[in-house]
Design an enzyme around this catalytic site. Sequence first.
Site, PDB file in Angstrom:
ATOM      1  N   GLY A  59       0.836  -1.204   0.000  1.00  0.00           N
ATOM      2  CA  GLY A  59       0.000   0.000   0.000  1.00  0.00           C
ATOM      3  C   GLY A  59       0.858   1.236   0.000  1.00  0.00           C
ATOM      4  N   SER A  60       0.451   2.222   0.814  1.00  0.00           N
ATOM      5  CA  SER A  60       1.173   3.496   0.832  1.00  0.00           C
ATOM      6  C   SER A  60       0.783   4.270   2.083  1.00  0.00           C
ATOM      7  CB  SER A  60       0.770   4.298  -0.396  1.00  0.00           C
ATOM      8  OG  SER A  60       1.037   5.669  -0.187  1.00  0.00           O
ATOM      9  N   SER A  61       1.718   5.091   2.560  1.00  0.00           N
ATOM     10  CA  SER A  61       1.429   5.883   3.763  1.00  0.00           C
ATOM     11  C   SER A  61       0.409   6.987   3.493  1.00  0.00           C
ATOM     12  CB  SER A  61       2.715   6.486   4.326  1.00  0.00           C
ATOM     13  OG  SER A  61       3.294   7.343   3.374  1.00  0.00           O
ATOM     14  N   CYS A  62       0.016   7.188   2.214  1.00  0.00           N
ATOM     15  CA  CYS A  62      -0.993   8.223   1.965  1.00  0.00           C
ATOM     16  C   CYS A  62      -2.397   7.749   2.313  1.00  0.00           C
ATOM     17  CB  CYS A  62      -0.919   8.749   0.540  1.00  0.00           C
ATOM     18  SG  CYS A  62      -1.465   7.549  -0.639  1.00  0.00           S
ATOM     19  N   TYR A  91      -5.851   7.821  -5.055  1.00  0.00           N
ATOM     20  CA  TYR A  91      -4.878   6.740  -4.865  1.00  0.00           C
ATOM     21  C   TYR A  91      -5.057   6.126  -3.484  1.00  0.00           C
ATOM     22  CZ  TYR A  91      -0.227   4.597  -4.631  1.00  0.00           C
ATOM     23  OH  TYR A  91       0.826   3.717  -4.513  1.00  0.00           O
ATOM     24  N   LYS A 143      -5.946   2.230  -2.245  1.00  0.00           N
ATOM     25  CA  LYS A 143      -5.057   1.449  -1.377  1.00  0.00           C
ATOM     26  C   LYS A 143      -5.784   1.000  -0.099  1.00  0.00           C
ATOM     27  CE  LYS A 143      -1.236   1.265  -3.732  1.00  0.00           C
ATOM     28  NZ  LYS A 143      -0.742  -0.051  -4.182  1.00  0.00           N
ATOM     29  N   ASN A 160       7.315   7.192   1.728  1.00  0.00           N
ATOM     30  CA  ASN A 160       7.777   7.574   0.382  1.00  0.00           C
ATOM     31  C   ASN A 160       9.064   6.810   0.027  1.00  0.00           C
ATOM     32  OD1 ASN A 160       5.853   9.513   1.158  1.00  0.00           O
ATOM     33  ND2 ASN A 160       6.744  11.073  -0.151  1.00  0.00           N
ATOM     34  N   HIS A 189       7.837  11.551  -8.216  1.00  0.00           N
ATOM     35  CA  HIS A 189       7.888  11.964  -6.810  1.00  0.00           C
ATOM     36  C   HIS A 189       9.060  12.921  -6.611  1.00  0.00           C
ATOM     37  CE1 HIS A 189       5.321   8.345  -6.141  1.00  0.00           C
ATOM     38  NE2 HIS A 189       4.716   9.241  -5.386  1.00  0.00           N
TER      39      HIS A 189
END
Length: 311
Positions: free
Chosen positions: A93-96, A123, A127, A152, A166
Amino acid sequence: MVGSAIVRRLRKNNHENLVFAERKDLDLREQDSVREFLSATKPDLVIIAAAKVGGILANRDAPGDFILENLLIQTNLIAESFRAGIERLLFLGSSCIYPKFAKQPISEDELLTGMLEPTNESYAVAKIAGLKLCAALSQQYGVDYRSVMPTNLYGPGDNFDAEKSHVIPGLIRRFHDAVQQGDDNVVVWGSGNPRREFLYVDDMADASFHVLQTEKDSFDSAAGINRFVNVGSGVDHSIRELADLIAKTTGFDGKITWDTSKPDGTPRKLLDVSRLESLEWSHSTGLEEGLSRTYSWYTQEMPTSVQANSN
Ligand code: GDP
């Protein structure tokens, strides 16, 4: 970028029995193709590193593509793995996924406690759906589908487009070009005040490998009902500090101008990595070292035709 790093990590452990799906060979947005691929290759474990990713402007300007393509890619892979009886899966996934104003450092318990950062909401929603799908199938049917939420990431194999990437690859590209062309000014976006945590991609691959090696009971007791853990370095930097470091790495000694018409995004994004530390993993590559390795890769390994065309 991440998929290749995970392959490097698995090979280091002599895992040679790997099957991949590169973009040109398999369109993960097509459910039938994903089904055929899984039934032909019959993997024991699926690692989902594929996603449509981009920096703050790409996310802001193409919300429809980001939500649609990511929902398709991950849902096809998770649903078809489940249908094929594959018991083990790792979803990246992602920290966002966390709220814009989450308490820092951000623990996994901050999930769904507030509004998301608008520049990457599409996004993030995809996720969140992916990690929830993995957790819900595991809870209801007893499969072992785990998720990891990296901060990131940066490193070899990143997208070095000057606009759509990015912050780290975007700035490496622009500072490098300025040095090559003898420009004494580089424009950096935003105010310079946002703070971000960065993790070198080979550390992310190592963390993914570690999470996969962890016994199910230990993982479950650390990760909880949503079955995911944060992956980060536990250290953050302002974008101003980052720009200075990239200037030093690339040998740029001119002036930096701040373009405040560009968005800052979320003010701070630092992960609480104590769950992963409780599973005995922590990062090993500091930012300066990671930047220098990435810059060497960019200047030595990245084909000059790609450097020239990626603008
Ligand atoms: P984010 O963590 O989702 O906001 O992802 P980014 O890596 O795209 O941006 C991080 C921060 O760096 C934001 O505050 C941007 O405004 C800032 N930034 C400064 N210069 C750049 C650049 O050239 N590219 C990108 N992507 N971000 C930049």
